[in-house]
Design a protein around this motif. Structure first.
Motif, PDB file in Angstrom:
ATOM      1  N   LEU A   1       0.830  -1.207   0.000  1.00 46.74           N
ATOM      2  CA  LEU A   1       0.000   0.000   0.000  1.00 46.74           C
ATOM      3  C   LEU A   1       0.866   1.259   0.000  1.00 46.74           C
ATOM      4  O   LEU A   1       0.514   2.258  -0.634  1.00 46.74           O
ATOM      5  CB  LEU A   1      -0.945   0.000   1.203  1.00 46.74           C
ATOM      6  N   LEU A   2       2.000   1.233   0.706  1.00 48.00           N
ATOM      7  CA  LEU A   2       2.892   2.396   0.712  1.00 48.00           C
ATOM      8  C   LEU A   2       3.415   2.709  -0.690  1.00 48.00           C
ATOM      9  O   LEU A   2       3.598   3.883  -1.030  1.00 48.00           O
ATOM     10  CB  LEU A   2       4.070   2.163   1.655  1.00 48.00           C
ATOM     11  N   ARG A   3       3.643   1.687  -1.485  1.00 48.39           N
ATOM     12  CA  ARG A   3       4.109   1.908  -2.852  1.00 48.39           C
ATOM     13  C   ARG A   3       3.081   2.683  -3.678  1.00 48.39           C
ATOM     14  O   ARG A   3       3.435   3.372  -4.623  1.00 48.39           O
ATOM     15  CB  ARG A   3       4.441   0.587  -3.537  1.00 48.39           C
ATOM     16  N   THR A   4       1.801   2.570  -3.319  1.00 53.81           N
ATOM     17  CA  THR A   4       0.741   3.302  -4.015  1.00 53.81           C
ATOM     18  C   THR A   4       0.324   4.553  -3.242  1.00 53.81           C
ATOM     19  O   THR A   4      -0.745   5.103  -3.492  1.00 53.81           O
ATOM     20  CB  THR A   4      -0.489   2.400  -4.243  1.00 53.81           C
ATOM     21  N   LYS A   5       1.139   4.972  -2.271  1.00 50.70           N
ATOM     22  CA  LYS A   5       0.902   6.179  -1.473  1.00 50.70           C
ATOM     23  C   LYS A   5      -0.381   6.092  -0.636  1.00 50.70           C
ATOM     24  O   LYS A   5      -1.130   7.056  -0.509  1.00 50.70           O
ATOM     25  CB  LYS A   5       0.890   7.418  -2.355  1.00 50.70           C
ATOM     26  N   VAL A   6      -0.632   4.896  -0.074  1.00 58.99           N
ATOM     27  CA  VAL A   6      -1.752   4.667   0.835  1.00 58.99           C
ATOM     28  C   VAL A   6      -1.160   4.163   2.144  1.00 58.99           C
ATOM     29  O   VAL A   6      -0.330   3.252   2.142  1.00 58.99           O
ATOM     30  CB  VAL A   6      -2.744   3.620   0.261  1.00 58.99           C
ATOM     31  N   THR A   7      -1.552   4.774   3.271  1.00 60.67           N
ATOM     32  CA  THR A   7      -1.076   4.303   4.572  1.00 60.67           C
ATOM     33  C   THR A   7      -2.114   3.377   5.186  1.00 60.67           C
ATOM     34  O   THR A   7      -3.285   3.378   4.801  1.00 60.67           O
ATOM     35  CB  THR A   7      -0.780   5.477   5.519  1.00 60.67           C
ATOM     36  N   MET A   8      -1.681   2.594   6.186  1.00 60.72           N
ATOM     37  CA  MET A   8      -2.541   1.588   6.788  1.00 60.72           C
ATOM     38  C   MET A   8      -2.348   1.568   8.299  1.00 60.72           C
ATOM     39  O   MET A   8      -1.234   1.727   8.801  1.00 60.72           O
ATOM     40  CB  MET A   8      -2.185   0.212   6.221  1.00 60.72           C
ATOM     41  N   VAL A   9      -3.445   1.378   9.023  1.00 57.90           N
ATOM     42  CA  VAL A   9      -3.428   1.136  10.463  1.00 57.90           C
ATOM     43  C   VAL A   9      -4.326  -0.073  10.696  1.00 57.90           C
ATOM     44  O   VAL A   9      -5.438  -0.114  10.177  1.00 57.90           O
ATOM     45  CB  VAL A   9      -3.978   2.342  11.265  1.00 57.90           C
ATOM     46  N   GLY A  10      -3.844  -1.052  11.464  1.00 56.08           N
ATOM     47  CA  GLY A  10      -4.685  -2.218  11.695  1.00 56.08           C
ATOM     48  C   GLY A  10      -4.200  -3.105  12.812  1.00 56.08           C
ATOM     49  O   GLY A  10      -3.020  -3.130  13.139  1.00 56.08           O
ATOM     50  N   THR A  11      -5.146  -3.820  13.396  1.00 59.40           N
ATOM     51  CA  THR A  11      -4.790  -4.830  14.386  1.00 59.40           C
ATOM     52  C   THR A  11      -4.166  -5.997  13.647  1.00 59.40           C
ATOM     53  O   THR A  11      -4.445  -6.226  12.468  1.00 59.40           O
ATOM     54  CB  THR A  11      -6.036  -5.315  15.160  1.00 59.40           C
ATOM     55  N   ILE A  12      -3.328  -6.730  14.340  1.00 53.54           N
ATOM     56  CA  ILE A  12      -2.640  -7.855  13.704  1.00 53.54           C
ATOM     57  C   ILE A  12      -2.679  -9.056  14.639  1.00 53.54           C
ATOM     58  O   ILE A  12      -2.638  -8.899  15.869  1.00 53.54           O
ATOM     59  CB  ILE A  12      -1.187  -7.473  13.318  1.00 53.54           C
ATOM     60  N   ARG A  13      -2.789 -10.228  14.072  1.00 58.41           N
ATOM     61  CA  ARG A  13      -2.862 -11.461  14.870  1.00 58.41           C
ATOM     62  C   ARG A  13      -1.501 -11.800  15.467  1.00 58.41           C
ATOM     63  O   ARG A  13      -0.454 -11.522  14.889  1.00 58.41           O
ATOM     64  CB  ARG A  13      -3.340 -12.609  13.996  1.00 58.41           C
ATOM     65  N   LYS A  14      -1.542 -12.444  16.626  1.00 60.54           N
ATOM     66  CA  LYS A  14      -0.318 -12.777  17.366  1.00 60.54           C
ATOM     67  C   LYS A  14       0.538 -13.827  16.659  1.00 60.54           C
ATOM     68  O   LYS A  14       1.725 -13.930  16.919  1.00 60.54           O
ATOM     69  CB  LYS A  14      -0.686 -13.273  18.760  1.00 60.54           C
TER      70      LYS A  14
END
Length: 171
Positions: free
Chosen positions: A35-48
């Motif tokens: 997503l960063l390569r397309t200039k989009v940022t991300m925030v998210g929960t992630i599994r352990k």
């Protein structure tokens, strides 16, 4: 490429300059980098159980309640927040600093931003749960049909309230 990552990339194909909020089904380090390569940022929960998480974020022994542990790469931040003995894990390509809010809960800014944006998914889920036409069925086509009816009714409600904004003003 896994199914969840492919779906997100397809949906955001022509978008730039936005931040995407994901739950733990979609979030991964690889998705954040793509997503960063397309200039989009991300925030998210992630599994352990994700292999990309450093072991320092998973270890809860000796940690205080309401403590936060951060991990950084050149363009991604991960945080482990421990409210009441539970480990909450998030990764973000938007946040670069280990910012923690003042107050009794000492939440990391990443979690506050995630909670602020995740309502776009949680609100429809809650309304559909409260006002559903779903019935128990072992047949998946019937379950899918009921789910489509529920989502269509919610979409019709959104369109109706947008068209006639004076309706239901007092509530």
């Amino acid at each position: 490429m896994d199914q969840a990552r492919r779906v997100v990339l397809e949906l955001l194909e022509d978008m730039t300059g936005i931040t995407v909020t994901c739950d733990n089904f979609f979030t991964s380090y690889q998705l954040g980098q793509e997503l960063l390569r397309t200039k989009v940022t991300m925030v998210g929960t992630i599994r352990k159980n994700k292999a990309e998480l450093p072991p320092q974020l998973l270890n809860l022994k000796g940690r205080d309640v309401l403590s936060s542990v951060f991990a950084f790469t050149s363009n991604t931040t991960a945080v482990s927040y421990m409210p009441k003995g539970k480990n909450v894990l998030l990764i973000s390509t938007k946040h670069r600093q280990p910012a923690v809010e003042e107050g009794p809960k000492k939440k990391p800014k990443m979690i506050t931003d995630y909670n602020h944006c995740k309502g776009a998914v949680d609100t429809p889920d809650q309304l559909i749960h409260n006002f559903s036409c779903q019935r128990r069925s072992r047949r998946w086509p019937r379950t899918l049909f009921f789910n489509m009816l529920d989502i269509s009714a919610y979409n019709a409600y959104i369109i109706f309230t947008h068209v006639d904004s004076s309706w239901n003003e007092g509530k």
